[in-house]
Each structure stands twice: as structure tokens, then as C-alpha cells.
Scaffold this active site. Structure first.
Site, short mmCIF file in Angstrom:
data_model
loop_
_atom_site.label_atom_id
_atom_site.label_comp_id
_atom_site.label_asym_id
_atom_site.label_seq_id
_atom_site.Cartn_x
_atom_site.Cartn_y
_atom_site.Cartn_z
N HIS A 75 -3.76 -13.85 -15.39
CA HIS A 75 -4.22 -14.85 -14.39
C HIS A 75 -4.15 -14.86 -13.23
O HIS A 75 -4.13 -15.95 -13.07
CB HIS A 75 -3.28 -16.04 -15.19
N SER A 110 -15.10 -7.63 12.26
CA SER A 110 -16.36 -8.85 12.76
C SER A 110 -17.14 -8.85 14.44
O SER A 110 -16.67 -8.65 15.54
CB SER A 110 -15.67 -9.96 12.51
N LYS A 160 -10.47 -9.21 13.12
CA LYS A 160 -10.96 -8.89 12.05
C LYS A 160 -10.93 -7.14 11.47
O LYS A 160 -11.46 -6.83 12.32
CB LYS A 160 -12.27 -10.09 11.07
N GLU A 165 -16.05 -4.50 -0.91
CA GLU A 165 -17.12 -5.60 -0.80
C GLU A 165 -18.94 -5.15 -1.66
O GLU A 165 -19.39 -5.70 -2.40
CB GLU A 165 -18.03 -6.70 0.32
#
Ligand code: ARG
Length: 464
Positions: free
Chosen positions: A163, A284, A290, A297
């Protein structure tokens, strides 16, 4: 895009009117099926051997045909093949070109008893077989890379989750071994698919079978198929191997996606368990600090695309009447896209896993004493208390530590333990050791060092 006189087409005999130019475009599969050029030429090479055995072409004609096919193959591989109007697909393009090279008197014989229906089914099986063998090799390499990494970093502990809540301590290698196990099942499944699809449809004609009794077994053997499809109607209509390949791809991408999701979470600032190599990250355009896990992804995102290919083709296939119908041409683009996506995804995943850096300190400092609550319950089990009771007692200890705002259950005093249950002894404090918790789980499949190493060995054995 010109309207083309029907008589220029290989099937043009019964047609008088020109085809709508848009229809030509709509109908053409050459832009995407030309990647099967070598399988198409190979199928014709072997098929004509079968015709020669029947005396339908002479040995001299066979030689000429094979010479022509070689030339065409070189043209395709050098990028010199000139596509022409009327080349609907790879089959018509190759046959048209063969005629130009060796003359139509001979080239006009190669399609005797054959149809593009058994031809395309053959080409597809040969092509998918080649691609899947390639994929199986790079998949094997991915798994081997994971096994090596897991063996090397066997001493790193980390929190295991259910979980997405901290559950129990595990080895980092146990986590790697989990996905290596998934991928090894994928590998086994892939070999089964290759085996299942490796049967020959060639020699079935348009649908009803071969009118000259061609030796299908001989053809199958020459093309390295395991045997022949037993029903000519099935042979030309069956695209289950396409569906299976895309299902395999979807399931594999599902595994890749979950693997990526874990790593994305682990690479976040909050977790900081791993750092991705620069080679697989991007920055970024706005925020200078970043470093984004784009590789992961995309691996996660492309799983949707691959499943979409499967779902789309399933819809195309579902109400096609027997046997060949043009709907079936729609098998190629989603299949080719899925296979290419798979190939790239495996290579990217291999790059990611072989170059990331695990942060041992961060992983181990994220272990917390509450994760040993089960071990505390097990401590009393070893003293003869039923587990249901120990579970409850351990829960009380957790609550007591929480109420007293202690940093963990290990901070309770022996008096406090005894107050909760008199069967606690001084040795209860030995429970609060992550390494020992992990090492106790040495049954097959567990997270103890010996158990993980055994898993990795078993995976290597499958691969070899
Ligand atoms: N390009 C076609 C396909 O991929 C080849 C088979 C054509 N057969 C036919 N009967 N028109 O399906």
C-alpha cells in the site's frame, strides 16, 4: 497520386476502370510492409523450389528466379529499390521488379498456386519470428544485468512496501530480483510464443489449398518452420500470433511500467533511494535544479500505447468473416509499432538499471522500528504464544510507543514491555535489528541473503 489504369496492376485482368487515387493510398501497405522485404523474398525463393519439384518450372528457370531475387534483395538493402505506382504492397512490388529483371515469362510463374493470402501470412510469421528472437536476446541481457547488480549489492537493506506504506525491511537485491523474476517469466512466455507461431501457412493458396499438390512439409522445413498449419482456411485467416505478440508486449510493458513507477518514486527527493544517471534524465527548461526521470516516465507512458495497439487490433479482428479479408492488413502497423517500442524500451531499461546509483545510507536510514512489529510478534510466537495473540500484543507496544511519543518500539523499557505482557524478557531487545529481521526470512523466495542469492541463481539457470 494519379488514378491508375487497372491493367497495370498485378490483379488488373478483370478491371476496366481506374482506381480512385485516394483509394490507392488507402489500400497500399507498401509504406509499412516493405520492412518484410527479405522475408518476402525468402518465401518466394523456397516456394519456387517447391514449384520446381513439381515440374511447374524448370531448373534453369528456378536459377533465374533466384538470381533475380538476390538482386532485388541487394537493391532493398542498399536503398536502391525504386517503388512504382501500382506497387500495392511488398508482395506486388517484389514480383513486379522480378519481372523487370528476369522477364515476365519466367517471373509470371512464381505465383502459381500461391496467393498473397498465404504469402502475407508466411512473411508475417517469418518477420515476427526474427523480431521476437532479437527481442528475446536483449531481454535476456536486461535480466542478466539485473542479476549482476543484485548480486553485487546484496548487502543493502531498504524498506519493503505494501500500500506504499513501509511494511518490512527487505534487501535492495530482493527488489531487483522481483522484477528479474517477472522478466524471466516474460522471457519464458516469449519463447513459447515463438515456438507456437513457427508453423507454415505456405502452400495453402488463397484459401482452399494447393491445386498441384505442393510439398508443404518440404517448404516448411526449408523456411525453418516446425511444421505446417493443418487447415488451409486457418492458415490464411489466423492472426492469433499477432494478437499473442501484442498481448505479450502489453503484459511486458505492464511489468516495465511498474518497475519504472517504483524507481520514479525511489528517485524523488522525498525518498532519495536511487539516483538516475544523467544519460537517462533530462532537465527542466525553467527550473534549474530539476533532474527529471524522463526515461522511466516514458517507459511507464509507452505501456499505454502498446496496450492500445492490442486493443485496436482486437477490434479489427473480432467480426471478420472467414477467411482472408482486407481488414487483416491492419495487423501490421500496431504490431510493428509494438515490437519497435518493446525493443527500445528494453534497451532503455537496461541502460537505466545498469547506470543508476543506489543510496545505501538513505535506504537504510529510512527503515524504522515500527517495521519490526511483526518480528516482535514473532518473538512471542517463539515463546509459544499463539500468533493472533502476539499480533495484538505487538500492536499494543506500537501504540504505547506512539502515545509516549517515543522514536520507536525499541525505546520501551523492559518494565513497560512486561506491563503489556509478562512473557517479555530482556532478550526482547535482540528483536530490534534490521539485518536479523531480514536474515530470519530465509525460506525459499524470502529476503535473507541466502534466499535472494538462490533466486538469482535460479533465474540464471532459466536463461542458460
Ligand atoms: N497487403 C495485404 C495484407 O497485408 C496482402 C494480402 C492481400 N490479399 C488480398 N487478397 N488482397 O493483408
Amino acid at each position: 497520386m494519379s488514378g491508375q489504369p487497372a491493367e497495370q496492376k498485378l490483379w488488373g485482368g478483370r478491371f476496366t476502370g481506374a482506381t480512385d487515387p485516394l483509394m490507392n493510398l488507402y489500400n497500399a501497405s507498401l509504406p509499412y510492409d516493405k520492412k518484410m522485404y527479405s522475408q518476402d523474398l525468402e518465401g518466394t525463393r523456397v516456394y519456387t523450389m517447391g514449384l520446381e519439384k513439381l515440374g511447374l518450372i524448370t531448373p534453369e528457370e528456378l536459377k533465374e528466379i533466384h538470381r533475380g531475387l538476390e538482386i532485388i534483395k541487394t537493391e532493398w538493402s542498399n536503398g536502391k529499390f525504386i517503388e512504382k505506382d501500382g506497387d500495392e504492397d511488398i508482395h506486388t512490388a517484389n514480383e513486379r521488379r522480378l519481372g523487370e529483371i528476369i522477364g515476365k515469362n519466367i517471373s509470371g510463374k512464381v505465383h502459381t498456386g500461391r496467393s498473397r493470402n498465404d504469402q502475407v501470412a508466411t512473411d508475417m510469421r517469418l518477420y515476427v519470428r526474427d523480431e521476437l528472437i532479437k527481442i528475446s536476446k536483449i531481454l535476456k541481457n536486461l535480466i542478466e544485468t539485473m542479476i549482476k547488480r543484485a548480486e553485487k549489492e546484496i548487502n543493502i537493506l531498504m524498506p519493503g512496501y505494501t500500500h506504499l506504506q513501509r511494511a518490512q525491511p527487505i534487501r535492495w537485491s530482493h527488489w531487483i530480483s522481483m522484477y528479474a523474476t517477472y522478466f524471466t517469466e516474460d522471457y519464458k512466455r516469449l519463447l513459447q510464443i515463438i515456438d507456437r507461431l513457427n508453423v507454415s501457412p505456405l502452400g495453402c493458396g488463397a484459401l482452399a489449398g494447393h491445386p498441384y499438390g505442393i510439398d508443404r512439409e518440404f517448404i516448411a522445413k526449408e523456411l525453418n518452420f516446425n511444421g505446417c498449419i493443418g487447415n488451409s482456411l486457418t492458415a490464411v485467416s489466423d492472426r492469433d500470433f499477432v494478437v499473442e505478440t501484442m498481448f505479450w508486449s502489453s503484459l511486458f510493458m505492464n511489468h516495465i511500467s511498474r518497475f519504472s513507477e517504483d524507481l520514479i518514486i525511489y528517485s524523488s527527493g522525498e525518498f532519495g533511494f536511487i539516483q538516475l544517471a544523467d544519460a537517462y534524465s533530462t532537465g527542466s527548461s525553467l527550473m534549474p535544479q530539476k533532474k527529471n526521470p524522463d526515461s522511466l516516465e516514458l517507459l511507464r507512458g509507452k505501456s499505454g500505447r502498446v496496450f492500445g495497439n492490442l486493443a485496436g487490433f482486437m477490434m479489427s479482428l473480432k467480426s471478420i468473416p472467414s477467411t482472408y479479408n482486407k481488414d487483416m492488413q491492419e495487423d501490421k502497423e500496431p504490431l510493428f509499432d509494438a515490437m519497435l517500442t518493446i525493443e527500445h524500451s528494453i534497451l532503455i531499461a537496461t541502460g537505466v538499471i545498469s547506470t543508476l546509483t543506489p543510496n545505501k545510507e538513505k535506504m537504510e536510514s529510512s527503515l524504522s522500528m515500527d517495521m519490526l512489529a511483526t518480528d516482535l510478534a514473532d518473538y512471542l510466537v517463539r515463546k509459544g504464544v499463539p500468533f493472533r495473540e502476539t499480533h495484538h500484543i505487538s500492536g499494543e507496544c506500537v501504540r504505547k510507543a506512539e502515545v509516549d511519543k517515543l522514536s520507536g518500539i525499541d525505546q520501551l523499557t523492559i518494565e513497560q514491555f512486561k506491563e503489556i505482557d509478562s512473557r517479555f524478557d530482556d532478550d526482547v531487545f535482540d528483536t530490534f535489528n534490521f539485518e536479523q529481521s531480514v536474515e530470519r526470512r530465509d525460506a525459499t523466495g524470502g529476503t535473507a541473503k541466502s534466499a535472494v542469492l538462490k533466486q538469482l541463481k535460479a533465474l540464471s539457470d532459466v536463461l542458460n
